[in-house]
Motif scaffolding. Sequence first.
Motif, PDB file in Angstrom:
ATOM      1  N   ASN A 180     -33.740  65.168 -19.247  1.00  0.00           N
ATOM      2  CA  ASN A 180     -35.174  65.400 -19.262  1.00  0.00           C
ATOM      3  C   ASN A 180     -35.726  65.025 -20.640  1.00  0.00           C
ATOM      4  O   ASN A 180     -35.245  65.504 -21.662  1.00  0.00           O
ATOM      5  CB  ASN A 180     -35.467  66.870 -18.955  1.00  0.00           C
ATOM      6  CG  ASN A 180     -36.924  67.145 -18.721  1.00  0.00           C
ATOM      7  OD1 ASN A 180     -37.777  66.328 -19.038  1.00  0.00           O
ATOM      8  ND2 ASN A 180     -37.212  68.318 -18.166  1.00  0.00           N
ATOM      9  N   ILE A 181     -36.749  64.176 -20.649  1.00  0.00           N
ATOM     10  CA  ILE A 181     -37.280  63.678 -21.921  1.00  0.00           C
ATOM     11  C   ILE A 181     -37.964  64.780 -22.723  1.00  0.00           C
ATOM     12  O   ILE A 181     -37.930  64.779 -23.953  1.00  0.00           O
ATOM     13  CB  ILE A 181     -38.229  62.483 -21.668  1.00  0.00           C
ATOM     14  CG1 ILE A 181     -38.561  61.764 -22.970  1.00  0.00           C
ATOM     15  CG2 ILE A 181     -39.487  62.912 -20.973  1.00  0.00           C
ATOM     16  CD1 ILE A 181     -37.460  60.971 -23.521  1.00  0.00           C
ATOM     17  N   VAL A 182     -38.568  65.754 -22.053  1.00  0.00           N
ATOM     18  CA  VAL A 182     -39.228  66.859 -22.747  1.00  0.00           C
ATOM     19  C   VAL A 182     -38.189  67.741 -23.429  1.00  0.00           C
ATOM     20  O   VAL A 182     -38.351  68.131 -24.590  1.00  0.00           O
ATOM     21  CB  VAL A 182     -40.111  67.663 -21.778  1.00  0.00           C
ATOM     22  CG1 VAL A 182     -40.708  68.872 -22.463  1.00  0.00           C
ATOM     23  CG2 VAL A 182     -41.197  66.789 -21.191  1.00  0.00           C
ATOM     24  N   HIS A 183     -37.118  68.035 -22.734  1.00  0.00           N
ATOM     25  CA  HIS A 183     -36.047  68.831 -23.332  1.00  0.00           C
ATOM     26  C   HIS A 183     -35.416  68.082 -24.506  1.00  0.00           C
ATOM     27  O   HIS A 183     -35.081  68.683 -25.530  1.00  0.00           O
ATOM     28  CB  HIS A 183     -34.981  69.159 -22.306  1.00  0.00           C
ATOM     29  CG  HIS A 183     -35.444  70.112 -21.260  1.00  0.00           C
ATOM     30  ND1 HIS A 183     -34.754  70.304 -20.081  1.00  0.00           N
ATOM     31  CD2 HIS A 183     -36.532  70.923 -21.186  1.00  0.00           C
ATOM     32  CE1 HIS A 183     -35.392  71.190 -19.347  1.00  0.00           C
ATOM     33  NE2 HIS A 183     -36.477  71.574 -20.003  1.00  0.00           N
ATOM     34  N   SER A 184     -35.282  66.781 -24.356  1.00  0.00           N
ATOM     35  CA  SER A 184     -34.722  65.974 -25.430  1.00  0.00           C
ATOM     36  C   SER A 184     -35.609  66.026 -26.679  1.00  0.00           C
ATOM     37  O   SER A 184     -35.107  66.128 -27.799  1.00  0.00           O
ATOM     38  CB  SER A 184     -34.557  64.534 -24.953  1.00  0.00           C
ATOM     39  OG  SER A 184     -33.939  63.751 -25.928  1.00  0.00           O
TER      40      SER A 184
END
Length: 49
Positions: free
Chosen positions: A25-29
């Motif tokens: 997930n790009i947001v978690h990253s």
Amino acid sequence: MSTIVFFIFAILSIAAAWSVVTSKNIVHSALYLALSFSGVAVLYILMNA
């Protein structure tokens, strides 16, 4: 005491950096990246840099 804090934040920074790479997930990253940067900032503060 400062050695223990240093190792805690070093491990935290490494774990956050690893999570940036492995997260799908790009947001978690992005959140893990901010955590990694914060951990590195604390390490620089502890070294009086």
